[in-house]
Design a protein around this motif. Structure first.
Motif, PDB file in Angstrom:
ATOM      1  N   MET A   1       6.373  -4.690  11.920  1.00 60.85           N
ATOM      2  CA  MET A   1       6.073  -4.704  10.495  1.00 60.85           C
ATOM      3  C   MET A   1       6.220  -3.285   9.955  1.00 60.85           C
ATOM      4  SD  MET A   1       5.318  -7.903  10.114  1.00 60.85           S
ATOM      5  CE  MET A   1       4.509  -7.977   8.507  1.00 60.85           C
ATOM      6  N   ARG A   2       7.103  -3.105   8.995  1.00 58.53           N
ATOM      7  CA  ARG A   2       7.336  -1.803   8.393  1.00 58.53           C
ATOM      8  C   ARG A   2       7.368  -1.934   6.876  1.00 58.53           C
ATOM      9  NH1 ARG A   2       6.348  -0.456  12.764  1.00 58.53           N
ATOM     10  NH2 ARG A   2       7.477   0.892  14.211  1.00 58.53           N
ATOM     11  N   SER A   3       6.903  -0.892   6.189  1.00 56.01           N
ATOM     12  CA  SER A   3       7.036  -0.860   4.734  1.00 56.01           C
ATOM     13  C   SER A   3       8.509  -0.660   4.395  1.00 56.01           C
ATOM     14  CB  SER A   3       6.205   0.288   4.143  1.00 56.01           C
ATOM     15  OG  SER A   3       4.836   0.105   4.428  1.00 56.01           O
ATOM     16  N   LYS A   4       9.045  -1.526   3.576  1.00 57.14           N
ATOM     17  CA  LYS A   4      10.457  -1.426   3.217  1.00 57.14           C
ATOM     18  C   LYS A   4      10.665  -0.322   2.184  1.00 57.14           C
ATOM     19  CE  LYS A   4      11.739  -6.222   4.182  1.00 57.14           C
ATOM     20  NZ  LYS A   4      12.332  -7.458   3.620  1.00 57.14           N
TER      21      LYS A   4
ATOM     22  N   LYS B   1       7.284   6.512   1.325  1.00 58.71           N
ATOM     23  CA  LYS B   1       5.980   7.108   1.031  1.00 58.71           C
ATOM     24  C   LYS B   1       5.581   8.165   2.044  1.00 58.71           C
ATOM     25  CE  LYS B   1       4.241   2.970  -1.323  1.00 58.71           C
ATOM     26  NZ  LYS B   1       3.176   1.934  -1.337  1.00 58.71           N
ATOM     27  N   CYS B   2       6.544   8.664   2.809  1.00 59.26           N
ATOM     28  CA  CYS B   2       6.250   9.666   3.826  1.00 59.26           C
ATOM     29  C   CYS B   2       6.365  11.061   3.199  1.00 59.26           C
ATOM     30  CB  CYS B   2       7.211   9.511   5.006  1.00 59.26           C
ATOM     31  SG  CYS B   2       6.734  10.421   6.483  1.00 59.26           S
ATOM     32  N   TYR B   3       5.463  11.355   2.256  1.00 59.33           N
ATOM     33  CA  TYR B   3       5.522  12.604   1.494  1.00 59.33           C
ATOM     34  C   TYR B   3       5.203  13.799   2.395  1.00 59.33           C
ATOM     35  CZ  TYR B   3       4.675   8.988  -2.042  1.00 59.33           C
ATOM     36  OH  TYR B   3       4.718   7.847  -2.791  1.00 59.33           O
ATOM     37  N   SER B   4       5.990  14.855   2.251  1.00 54.60           N
ATOM     38  CA  SER B   4       5.757  16.065   3.052  1.00 54.60           C
ATOM     39  C   SER B   4       6.240  17.290   2.279  1.00 54.60           C
ATOM     40  CB  SER B   4       6.462  15.969   4.411  1.00 54.60           C
ATOM     41  OG  SER B   4       5.813  15.060   5.265  1.00 54.60           O
TER      42      SER B   4
ATOM     43  N   PRO C   1       2.689  18.045   7.963  1.00 51.88           N
ATOM     44  CA  PRO C   1       3.527  16.912   7.556  1.00 51.88           C
ATOM     45  C   PRO C   1       2.812  15.575   7.679  1.00 51.88           C
ATOM     46  CG  PRO C   1       4.122  17.613   9.758  1.00 51.88           C
ATOM     47  CD  PRO C   1       3.108  18.619   9.250  1.00 51.88           C
ATOM     48  N   THR C   2       3.357  14.586   7.016  1.00 49.54           N
ATOM     49  CA  THR C   2       2.873  13.218   7.138  1.00 49.54           C
ATOM     50  C   THR C   2       3.502  12.584   8.375  1.00 49.54           C
ATOM     51  OG1 THR C   2       2.576  12.976   4.751  1.00 49.54           O
ATOM     52  CG2 THR C   2       2.864  10.949   6.024  1.00 49.54           C
ATOM     53  N   ASP C   3       2.699  11.860   9.130  1.00 50.35           N
ATOM     54  CA  ASP C   3       3.184  11.167  10.317  1.00 50.35           C
ATOM     55  C   ASP C   3       3.138   9.661  10.087  1.00 50.35           C
ATOM     56  OD1 ASP C   3       3.708  13.400  11.924  1.00 50.35           O
ATOM     57  OD2 ASP C   3       1.600  13.552  12.519  1.00 50.35           O
ATOM     58  N   ILE C   4       4.054   8.959  10.724  1.00 55.90           N
ATOM     59  CA  ILE C   4       4.021   7.499  10.732  1.00 55.90           C
ATOM     60  C   ILE C   4       3.474   7.072  12.085  1.00 55.90           C
ATOM     61  CG2 ILE C   4       5.361   5.380  10.546  1.00 55.90           C
ATOM     62  CD1 ILE C   4       7.375   6.886   8.874  1.00 55.90           C
ATOM     63  N   ILE C   5       2.308   6.458  12.078  1.00 55.07           N
ATOM     64  CA  ILE C   5       1.611   6.081  13.299  1.00 55.07           C
ATOM     65  C   ILE C   5       1.757   4.577  13.520  1.00 55.07           C
ATOM     66  CG2 ILE C   5      -0.562   6.136  14.549  1.00 55.07           C
ATOM     67  CD1 ILE C   5       0.564   8.892  13.863  1.00 55.07           C
ATOM     68  N   SER C   6       2.251   4.210  14.712  1.00 51.83           N
ATOM     69  CA  SER C   6       2.417   2.794  15.058  1.00 51.83           C
ATOM     70  C   SER C   6       1.292   2.333  15.971  1.00 51.83           C
ATOM     71  CB  SER C   6       3.771   2.571  15.744  1.00 51.83           C
ATOM     72  OG  SER C   6       4.843   2.832  14.869  1.00 51.83           O
ATOM     73  N   HIS C   7       0.946   1.072  15.826  1.00 51.78           N
ATOM     74  CA  HIS C   7      -0.102   0.481  16.660  1.00 51.78           C
ATOM     75  C   HIS C   7       0.246  -0.993  16.874  1.00 51.78           C
ATOM     76  CE1 HIS C   7      -4.051  -0.199  18.400  1.00 51.78           C
ATOM     77  NE2 HIS C   7      -4.190  -1.247  17.605  1.00 51.78           N
ATOM     78  N   VAL C   8       0.104  -1.451  18.115  1.00 54.54           N
ATOM     79  CA  VAL C   8       0.386  -2.849  18.445  1.00 54.54           C
ATOM     80  C   VAL C   8      -0.927  -3.618  18.555  1.00 54.54           C
ATOM     81  CG1 VAL C   8       1.475  -4.425  20.090  1.00 54.54           C
ATOM     82  CG2 VAL C   8       2.482  -2.166  19.670  1.00 54.54           C
TER      83      VAL C   8
ATOM     84  N   ALA D   1       3.006  -0.107  11.409  1.00 51.19           N
ATOM     85  CA  ALA D   1       2.932   1.338  11.201  1.00 51.19           C
ATOM     86  C   ALA D   1       2.142   1.648   9.935  1.00 51.19           C
ATOM     87  CB  ALA D   1       4.329   1.937  11.101  1.00 51.19           C
ATOM     88  N   HIS D   2       1.448   2.788   9.945  1.00 51.66           N
ATOM     89  CA  HIS D   2       0.778   3.258   8.741  1.00 51.66           C
ATOM     90  C   HIS D   2       1.004   4.762   8.613  1.00 51.66           C
ATOM     91  CE1 HIS D   2      -2.264   4.254  11.806  1.00 51.66           C
ATOM     92  NE2 HIS D   2      -2.663   5.199  10.962  1.00 51.66           N
ATOM     93  N   TYR D   3       0.833   5.252   7.405  1.00 52.13           N
ATOM     94  CA  TYR D   3       1.030   6.673   7.143  1.00 52.13           C
ATOM     95  C   TYR D   3      -0.265   7.440   7.419  1.00 52.13           C
ATOM     96  CZ  TYR D   3       5.259   5.195   4.723  1.00 52.13           C
ATOM     97  OH  TYR D   3       6.473   4.646   4.421  1.00 52.13           O
ATOM     98  N   GLU D   4      -0.142   8.523   8.149  1.00 55.68           N
ATOM     99  CA  GLU D   4      -1.252   9.447   8.343  1.00 55.68           C
ATOM    100  C   GLU D   4      -0.881  10.726   7.595  1.00 55.68           C
ATOM    101  OE1 GLU D   4      -2.778  11.519  12.251  1.00 55.68           O
ATOM    102  OE2 GLU D   4      -3.602   9.473  12.133  1.00 55.68           O
ATOM    103  N   TYR D   5      -1.388  10.824   6.361  1.00 57.53           N
ATOM    104  CA  TYR D   5      -0.942  11.910   5.481  1.00 57.53           C
ATOM    105  C   TYR D   5      -1.459  13.267   5.941  1.00 57.53           C
ATOM    106  CZ  TYR D   5       0.918   8.503   2.233  1.00 57.53           C
ATOM    107  OH  TYR D   5       1.655   7.496   1.673  1.00 57.53           O
ATOM    108  N   GLY D   6      -0.545  14.227   5.958  1.00 59.48           N
ATOM    109  CA  GLY D   6      -0.925  15.599   6.231  1.00 59.48           C
ATOM    110  C   GLY D   6      -1.615  16.208   5.026  1.00 59.48           C
ATOM    111  N   THR D   7      -1.916  17.487   5.104  1.00 57.02           N
ATOM    112  CA  THR D   7      -2.621  18.160   4.015  1.00 57.02           C
ATOM    113  C   THR D   7      -1.749  19.219   3.353  1.00 57.02           C
ATOM    114  OG1 THR D   7      -3.576  19.734   5.589  1.00 57.02           O
ATOM    115  CG2 THR D   7      -4.885  17.786   5.038  1.00 57.02           C
ATOM    116  N   VAL D   8      -2.115  19.564   2.137  1.00 56.27           N
ATOM    117  CA  VAL D   8      -1.447  20.612   1.370  1.00 56.27           C
ATOM    118  C   VAL D   8      -2.511  21.596   0.887  1.00 56.27           C
ATOM    119  CG1 VAL D   8      -0.002  21.163  -0.619  1.00 56.27           C
ATOM    120  CG2 VAL D   8       0.315  18.994   0.581  1.00 56.27           C
TER     121      VAL D   8
END
Length: 256
Positions: free
Chosen positions: A89-92, A142-145, A181-188, A199-206
């Motif tokens: 499952m991925r965000s399109k 949505k992988c903003y960095s 940076p933002t990471d894409i973290i997968s989990h089964v 997968a979900h986004y783990e947003y980094g910081t600015v």
């Protein structure tokens, strides 16, 4: 000899190891068709055009990875997808961009964001297949960095006028000092007896500084230091307001 059921929900922990998660990437690019012997013929094309063919099933594959590790390879995951035992499952990515850039910047945003910032906004030139033809289009994710050194002003005057004149039009500006940076973290996990990779986004910081012109409009000076997540920084650029990592809300166009 009893065959191993690699895709049993009881083996969930195995599928969540880093090594196995790597095998679950970009499976839709692998072509697959059934053989007369009940196994699947899996065709994988590398970036240089080299084509590899493997005979795979739910319990084995003749690729080097499975022969060496005796754990599911990417080809077996592709077979499991075909057999409805495994899903990804991925965000399109969207064909609709986050803003209208027809004037050369994000129209209606509080800060000036230009095409040079598209990569930071996860706007990428992406291949799309239609009727067996591949074309490239700009797509939105949505992988903003955002990265250190970037500066954003709230007016186009900062980019068009001499600096002494531009200062008279600037309300505030932002300069990024540090970022992660933002990471894409997968989990089964298991859903209705099927293994699902989501997968979900783990947003980094600015970390950034806020600048305002002095009363004489001779220069800018720092009025604050802030830290927020990458997605909140996008909200700041668009709306002028955001929530920092401590949960405090800010609106730079209402604060003095």
């Amino acid at each position: 000899m009893q065959k191993q059921n690699f895709f049993s929900p009881e083996l969930l922990a195995m599928h969540n190891t880093n090594e196995q998660l790597e095998q679950q990437v970009a499976l839709s690019s692998i072509q697959i068709q059934k053989n007369n012997n009940g196994k699947w013929l899996v065709t994988e094309t590398e970036g240089n055009g080299t084509i590899y063919k493997y005979h795979s099933s739910l319990d084995s594959c003749d690729c080097d990875y499975f022969v060496d590790k005796h754990q599911p390879c990417r080809h077996m995951y592709r077979v499991a997808m075909k057999e409805n035992l495994f899903k990804v499952m991925r965000s399109k990515r969207s064909d609709k961009l986050i803003a209208d850039f027809s004037d050369g910047y994000a129209i209606g945003w509080k800060f000036i964001v230009r095409p040079c910032n598209w990569q930071n906004l996860d706007i990428l030139y992406t291949p799309r297949r239609k009727d067996k033809h591949v074309s490239h289009v700009w797509t939105q994710g949505k992988c903003y960095s955002f990265t250190p050194g970037s500066v954003f002003y709230d007016t186009m005057a900062a980019y068009k006028l001499p600096w002494a004149e531009a200062l008279k039009h600037i309300t505030c500006s932002l300069q990024i000092k540090e970022s992660s940076p933002t990471d894409i973290i997968s989990h089964v996990y298991v859903e209705n007896g099927i293994l699902v990779n989501r997968a979900h986004y783990e947003y980094g910081t600015v970390k950034f500084d806020l600048y305002r012109p002095n009363e004489q409009y001779e220069r800018e000076y720092v009025v604050g230091h802030y830290t927020c997540q990458q997605d909140e920084f996008v909200k700041l650029l668009k709306f002028g307001k955001f929530t920092d990592v401590e949960g405090n809300c800010h609106n730079f166009f209402e604060e003095g």
